[in-house]
Design a protein around this motif. Structure first.
Motif, short mmCIF file in Angstrom:
data_model
loop_
_atom_site.label_atom_id
_atom_site.label_comp_id
_atom_site.label_asym_id
_atom_site.label_seq_id
_atom_site.Cartn_x
_atom_site.Cartn_y
_atom_site.Cartn_z
N VAL A 250 55.60 97.06 109.58
CA VAL A 250 56.27 96.01 108.82
C VAL A 250 55.29 94.90 108.45
O VAL A 250 55.26 94.43 107.30
CB VAL A 250 57.46 95.44 109.61
CG1 VAL A 250 58.03 94.20 108.92
CG2 VAL A 250 58.55 96.49 109.78
N GLN A 251 54.49 94.50 109.40
CA GLN A 251 53.54 93.41 109.16
C GLN A 251 52.47 93.81 108.14
O GLN A 251 52.10 93.02 107.27
CB GLN A 251 52.92 92.96 110.48
CG GLN A 251 53.93 92.24 111.37
CD GLN A 251 53.47 92.06 112.80
OE1 GLN A 251 52.68 92.85 113.33
NE2 GLN A 251 53.96 91.02 113.46
N TYR A 252 51.99 95.05 108.22
CA TYR A 252 51.04 95.54 107.20
C TYR A 252 51.69 95.52 105.81
O TYR A 252 51.06 95.12 104.82
CB TYR A 252 50.58 96.95 107.53
CG TYR A 252 49.41 97.04 108.46
CD1 TYR A 252 48.16 96.52 108.10
CD2 TYR A 252 49.51 97.67 109.70
CE1 TYR A 252 47.06 96.62 108.95
CE2 TYR A 252 48.42 97.77 110.56
CZ TYR A 252 47.21 97.24 110.17
OH TYR A 252 46.13 97.33 111.02
N ASP A 305 51.10 108.16 96.44
CA ASP A 305 50.62 109.54 96.45
C ASP A 305 49.32 109.61 97.25
O ASP A 305 48.89 108.64 97.88
CB ASP A 305 50.44 110.07 95.03
CG ASP A 305 49.40 109.28 94.23
OD1 ASP A 305 48.54 108.58 94.83
OD2 ASP A 305 49.45 109.35 92.98
N GLN A 306 48.68 110.79 97.19
CA GLN A 306 47.49 111.03 98.00
C GLN A 306 46.27 110.26 97.54
O GLN A 306 45.22 110.31 98.20
CB GLN A 306 47.17 112.53 98.06
CG GLN A 306 46.87 113.16 96.72
CD GLN A 306 48.10 113.73 96.05
OE1 GLN A 306 49.20 113.20 96.22
NE2 GLN A 306 47.93 114.81 95.30
N HIS A 307 46.37 109.55 96.45
CA HIS A 307 45.23 108.75 95.97
C HIS A 307 45.32 107.30 96.43
O HIS A 307 44.48 106.48 96.06
CB HIS A 307 45.17 108.80 94.44
CG HIS A 307 45.07 110.18 93.88
ND1 HIS A 307 43.99 111.00 94.11
CD2 HIS A 307 45.95 110.90 93.12
CE1 HIS A 307 44.19 112.16 93.51
NE2 HIS A 307 45.37 112.13 92.90
N ALA A 308 46.31 106.99 97.25
CA ALA A 308 46.53 105.61 97.69
C ALA A 308 45.46 105.16 98.67
O ALA A 308 44.78 105.96 99.32
CB ALA A 308 47.91 105.49 98.32
N VAL A 313 48.33 102.44 103.66
CA VAL A 313 47.72 103.63 104.25
C VAL A 313 47.24 103.34 105.66
O VAL A 313 47.39 104.16 106.57
CB VAL A 313 46.58 104.15 103.37
CG1 VAL A 313 45.88 105.34 104.03
CG2 VAL A 313 47.12 104.56 102.00
N THR A 314 46.66 102.16 105.87
CA THR A 314 46.26 101.77 107.22
C THR A 314 47.46 101.78 108.16
O THR A 314 47.37 102.25 109.31
CB THR A 314 45.64 100.35 107.20
OG1 THR A 314 44.46 100.38 106.38
CG2 THR A 314 45.26 99.89 108.60
N ALA A 315 48.59 101.27 107.68
CA ALA A 315 49.81 101.25 108.49
C ALA A 315 50.23 102.66 108.88
O ALA A 315 50.56 102.94 110.04
CB ALA A 315 50.93 100.56 107.72
N VAL A 316 50.21 103.56 107.91
CA VAL A 316 50.57 104.96 108.17
C VAL A 316 49.62 105.58 109.18
O VAL A 316 50.05 106.25 110.14
CB VAL A 316 50.57 105.76 106.86
CG1 VAL A 316 50.67 107.26 107.13
CG2 VAL A 316 51.73 105.31 105.97
N GLN A 317 48.34 105.38 109.00
CA GLN A 317 47.35 105.97 109.91
C GLN A 317 47.50 105.44 111.33
O GLN A 317 47.42 106.20 112.30
CB GLN A 317 45.94 105.71 109.38
CG GLN A 317 45.63 106.49 108.11
CD GLN A 317 44.33 106.05 107.44
OE1 GLN A 317 43.95 104.88 107.52
NE2 GLN A 317 43.67 106.98 106.76
N GLU A 318 47.74 104.15 111.46
CA GLU A 318 47.91 103.58 112.80
C GLU A 318 49.08 104.19 113.54
O GLU A 318 48.97 104.58 114.70
CB GLU A 318 48.09 102.06 112.71
CG GLU A 318 46.81 101.28 112.75
CD GLU A 318 47.03 99.84 113.21
OE1 GLU A 318 48.14 99.51 113.68
OE2 GLU A 318 46.08 99.06 113.09
N TYR A 333 43.43 107.47 102.04
CA TYR A 333 44.32 108.60 102.28
C TYR A 333 43.49 109.89 102.28
O TYR A 333 43.41 110.60 101.29
CB TYR A 333 45.39 108.64 101.20
CG TYR A 333 46.66 109.37 101.61
CD1 TYR A 333 46.60 110.60 102.27
CD2 TYR A 333 47.91 108.84 101.35
CE1 TYR A 333 47.74 111.27 102.64
CE2 TYR A 333 49.07 109.50 101.71
CZ TYR A 333 48.98 110.72 102.36
OH TYR A 333 50.12 111.39 102.74
N ASP A 334 42.92 110.19 103.45
CA ASP A 334 42.01 111.34 103.56
C ASP A 334 42.77 112.61 103.93
O ASP A 334 44.00 112.61 104.08
CB ASP A 334 40.91 111.05 104.58
CG ASP A 334 41.45 110.62 105.93
OD1 ASP A 334 42.63 110.92 106.23
OD2 ASP A 334 40.71 109.99 106.70
#
Length: 376
Positions: A250-252, A305-308, A313-318, A333-334
């Motif tokens: 949420v914070q990201y 999408d995958q080019h983001a 993206v940092t939030a998703v990865q964390e 988004y690797d």
């Protein structure tokens, strides 16, 4: 009188007029001022009560919540994965847990409402929980998840499930217990969450958490729920009294939207202000507790999408890394991130396309989506 601060759900007290609507329990005697108790419902004789396993009496008076129960939170106990599946071991487990919570943590009683052993025995945890389940009206205020102790039924499961999954006897009994809780409190399979959805912790364990979509489907089937009655998305209703990896998300996302918040995982004053401002700007009812309601989540989470790249993206990865996926937090988004998202989409019955759709965001942050309940 000693009162465990984590047992006092502040929203319970605030919404009930500073506790005026709570009811006290001393030992096994519940006092309900001015109202008759609801008639017991269902056969719950298979749950071993506190009296049956000879629980210690609570150190302090306990209370019944004045607000409605709206979810189940599933835990692992971080106890050894024993191979003794006997009832005697289950009773020992209940005593060990109560001793830890009362003597080690300084709590008034066992923290959770119910406990499931690796042998599949179900035991009452906090005294009064079984009586309240039979009545199906209000729950005991507990100590299993700060911020949720007055509105979530807490179920502890014997064992540690970071890399291992629970034995069949445990999961079968957990399903049976969740079905009973749902029936008695008017809940649904999509109201089942994990501890780390509302608290920064390793509980319920990455391996166990991967089993939750299947667990919910079994509860869904046993309840006979119509798929049309399942909301498109049931998001975790985070609010200002919780902290968790999802709060960091949420914070990201708020920072991505331009708000000056610090990514800490703690639902601090700046986060409250930002959430409420976002609600106001988007025509969403402003919640006094900055609750992440469905429209709040769905306007805040961007479809990508995958080019983001960047903060979303940092939030998703964390959060994927927290949940056991082998991803590195880069903001790009690797391939590893895409593979993890695809795996999560498959677990929840979503199209395995790697795109960050609204439903994919819901699954990522710990919510439930309707597609997950289709027959598989």
């Amino acid at each position: 009188m000693h009162v465990d601060p984590s047992e006092v759900d502040r929203r319970t007290l605030l919404r009930a007029g500073l506790g005026a609507a709570t009811v006290a329990v001393v030992g096994s005697e519940l006092a309900f001022p001015g109202a008759a108790q609801a008639a017991p419902g269902g056969d719950l004789d298979w749950i071993i009560s506190c009296d049956e396993w000879a629980a210690r009496p609570p150190k302090d008076p306990l209370s019944v919540s004045a607000i409605a129960t709206n979810k189940i939170i599933v835990h692992h106990m971080a106890f050894p994965n024993v191979t003794d599946y006997s009832q005697e071991q289950a009773v020992k487990l209940a005593h060990d847990c109560q001793d830890l919570h009362m003597d080690g943590n300084g709590w008034s009683d066992t923290g959770q409402h119910f406990t499931v052993s690796r042998g599949g025995y179900v035991l009452e945890g906090r005294r009064g929980s079984l009586e309240r389940l039979e009545a199906g009206d209000r729950q005991m205020i507990s100590a299993h998840c700060p911020g949720e102790n007055g509105r979530a039924i807490g179920i502890e499961n014997e064992g540690t499930y970071v890399t291992e999954t629970p034995p069949k006897a445990l999961t079968d009994s957990l399903v049976k217990l969740c079905v009973a809780v749902c029936r008695q409190y008017g809940l649904h399979a999509h109201d089942i969450f994990g501890h780390w959805d509302f608290r920064t912790t390793q509980c319920p364990g990455a391996a166990f958490y991967r089993e939750f979509p299947a667990l919910r489907r079994r509860v869904f089937a046993a309840l006979g729920t119509d798929l049309a009655d399942v909301p498109a998305r049931r998001w975790p209703d985070l609010w200002r009294f919780v902290n968790s990896p999802s709060v960091r998300v949420v914070q990201y996302l708020l920072a991505f939207r331009g708000y000056p918040v610090t990514v800490s995982g703690t639902f601090d004053a700046a986060t409250v202000t930002a959430v409420q401002d976002w609600q106001a700007r988007n025509g969403i009812p402003v919640d006094v507790d900055a609750t992440l309601t469905t429209p709040t989540w769905e306007t805040l989470a961007p479809e990508l999408d995958q080019h983001a790249s960047g903060l979303p993206v940092t939030a998703v990865q964390e959060i994927l890394a927290t949940k056991g996926y082998a991803v590195t937090v880069t903001g790009a988004y690797d391939h590893a991130t895409r593979a993890a998202v695809q795996d999560l989409q498959e677990l929840h019955g979503l199209p395995r396309n790697g795109k960050l759709s609204t439903s994919t965001w819901c699954a990522i942050v710990g919510g439930n989506v309707r597609q997950s309940f289709r027959h598989r």
